[in-house]
Design a protein around this motif. Structure first.
Motif, PDB file in Angstrom:
ATOM      1  N   THR A  28      66.126 -41.493   6.762  1.00  8.93           N
ATOM      2  CA  THR A  28      65.574 -40.439   7.610  1.00  8.93           C
ATOM      3  C   THR A  28      64.439 -39.738   6.874  1.00  8.93           C
ATOM      4  O   THR A  28      64.544 -39.446   5.685  1.00  8.93           O
ATOM      5  N   LYS A  51      58.452 -33.194  13.808  1.00 10.99           N
ATOM      6  CA  LYS A  51      59.640 -32.960  14.647  1.00 10.99           C
ATOM      7  C   LYS A  51      60.161 -34.263  15.271  1.00 10.99           C
ATOM      8  O   LYS A  51      59.382 -35.154  15.615  1.00 10.99           O
ATOM      9  N   SER A  52      61.455 -34.329  15.424  1.00 12.28           N
ATOM     10  CA  SER A  52      62.101 -35.449  16.085  1.00 12.28           C
ATOM     11  C   SER A  52      61.531 -35.618  17.491  1.00 12.28           C
ATOM     12  O   SER A  52      61.433 -34.654  18.254  1.00 12.28           O
ATOM     13  N   GLY A  53      61.113 -36.862  17.829  1.00 12.61           N
ATOM     14  CA  GLY A  53      60.586 -37.139  19.162  1.00 12.61           C
ATOM     15  C   GLY A  53      59.175 -36.637  19.414  1.00 12.61           C
ATOM     16  O   GLY A  53      58.671 -36.721  20.537  1.00 12.61           O
ATOM     17  N   GLU A  54      58.518 -36.162  18.369  1.00 13.07           N
ATOM     18  CA  GLU A  54      57.180 -35.572  18.532  1.00 13.07           C
ATOM     19  C   GLU A  54      56.161 -36.613  18.973  1.00 13.07           C
ATOM     20  O   GLU A  54      56.201 -37.755  18.515  1.00 13.07           O
ATOM     21  N   GLN A  64      53.664 -41.276  17.744  1.00  9.67           N
ATOM     22  CA  GLN A  64      55.026 -40.874  18.118  1.00  9.67           C
ATOM     23  C   GLN A  64      55.916 -40.894  16.896  1.00  9.67           C
ATOM     24  O   GLN A  64      55.787 -41.768  16.022  1.00  9.67           O
ATOM     25  N   GLY A  66      60.024 -41.046  16.069  1.00  8.04           N
ATOM     26  CA  GLY A  66      61.270 -41.357  16.737  1.00  8.04           C
ATOM     27  C   GLY A  66      62.283 -40.210  16.716  1.00  8.04           C
ATOM     28  O   GLY A  66      62.210 -39.326  15.863  1.00  8.04           O
ATOM     29  N   GLU A  67      63.230 -40.295  17.634  1.00  9.48           N
ATOM     30  CA  GLU A  67      64.252 -39.243  17.744  1.00  9.48           C
ATOM     31  C   GLU A  67      65.065 -39.123  16.460  1.00  9.48           C
ATOM     32  O   GLU A  67      65.461 -38.036  16.055  1.00  9.48           O
ATOM     33  N   ALA A  68      65.339 -40.262  15.848  1.00  7.55           N
ATOM     34  CA  ALA A  68      66.139 -40.263  14.620  1.00  7.55           C
ATOM     35  C   ALA A  68      65.288 -40.011  13.375  1.00  7.55           C
ATOM     36  O   ALA A  68      65.813 -39.998  12.255  1.00  7.55           O
ATOM     37  N   LYS A  69      63.998 -39.835  13.563  1.00  8.09           N
ATOM     38  CA  LYS A  69      63.058 -39.598  12.453  1.00  8.09           C
ATOM     39  C   LYS A  69      63.109 -40.730  11.435  1.00  8.09           C
ATOM     40  O   LYS A  69      63.015 -40.513  10.226  1.00  8.09           O
TER      41      LYS A  69
END
Lengths: 108, 119
Positions: A28, A51-54, A64, A66-69
């Motif tokens: 991560t 930020k996650s999902g940025e 982009q 990712g959500e999981a960074k």
């Protein structure tokens, strides 16, 4: 140890086509940066995602995180010859680790 | 107004020689780096200094020795050069976390590179 993998290694496109490069980390990340290196030049900072999902946009470039960074992508819409170069992601876990880069060539 | 400068730009030398590359930044940053970029364009960090103190020292042969006389300078000395040392060496700088500025604190500014060729 921390690894950052980037694909593809090379991408050849016709001018006007879209281009995407992908970056994946084994751990991560606290943030991810993107750099562009023109042929014969040096890496130049493009953007940082935190930020996650940025999602961030710079004209025809969309970045982009990712959500999981743990992954990121750079998408270029309607490539131009000026987009030629190598695009690097650089992920920060503890230290900044660069991906292997994606070399983009654009045929006019 | 060059932000990060390196000298020389090109360096051609024989195996076994000792050489130095100099780097200077006028951005007021307190962190400086040396990277090696091989023929496949892979960028690998070698060293990082913060306020003249070594903070990152990757697995690099002892023949490579960085020296930071002050915050604005980070030089790289290489002893007994080998063929495998041929590469482009980039110096970079960034400001530390906790310092103010309009851009991300760890945005790295790269120098123009030094292309080292060992014959």
């Amino acid at each position: 140890g921390q690894q950052v993998m980037q694909i593809p290694q090379y991408q050849h496109v016709q001018e006007g086509e879209d281009f995407t490069t992908y970056c994946n980390s084994s751990t991560t990340l606290s943030n991810i940066q993107w750099y562009k290196q023109r042929p014969g030049g040096h890496p130049v900072f493009l953007i940082q995602l935190v930020k996650s999902g940025e999602v961030k946009k710079q004209k025809r470039l969309t970045f982009q995180f990712g959500e999981a960074k743990k992954n990121s992508s750079l998408h270029i819409t309607a490539t131009q010859t000026t987009d030629v170069g190598t695009y690097f992601c650089a992920g920060r876990g503890g230290k900044l680790i660069f991906g292997q880069g994606t070399e983009l060539s654009v045929k006019p | 107004d060059t932000a990060v400068s390196q000298t020389p730009k090109y360096l051609v030398t024989q195996m076994g020689n000792d050489k130095s590359i100099k780097c200077e930044q006028n951005l007021g940053h307190d962190t400086m780096y040396w990277y090696k970029q091989d023929s496949k364009k892979f960028l690998k960090i070698m060293f990082s200094y913060n306020n003249k103190e070594l903070i990152i020292n990757e697995t690099v042969p002892n023949r490579f020795s960085p020296k930071s006389p002050d915050k604005a300078h980070l030089n790289l000395h290489i002893n007994s050069l080998e063929l495998g040392d041929s590469a482009v060496y980039f110096c970079a700088s960034s400001r530390s976390a906790g310092t103010s500025g309009p851009r991300p604190h760890n945005e790295q500014f790269f120098g123009p590179g030094t292309r080292l060729t060992v014959l």
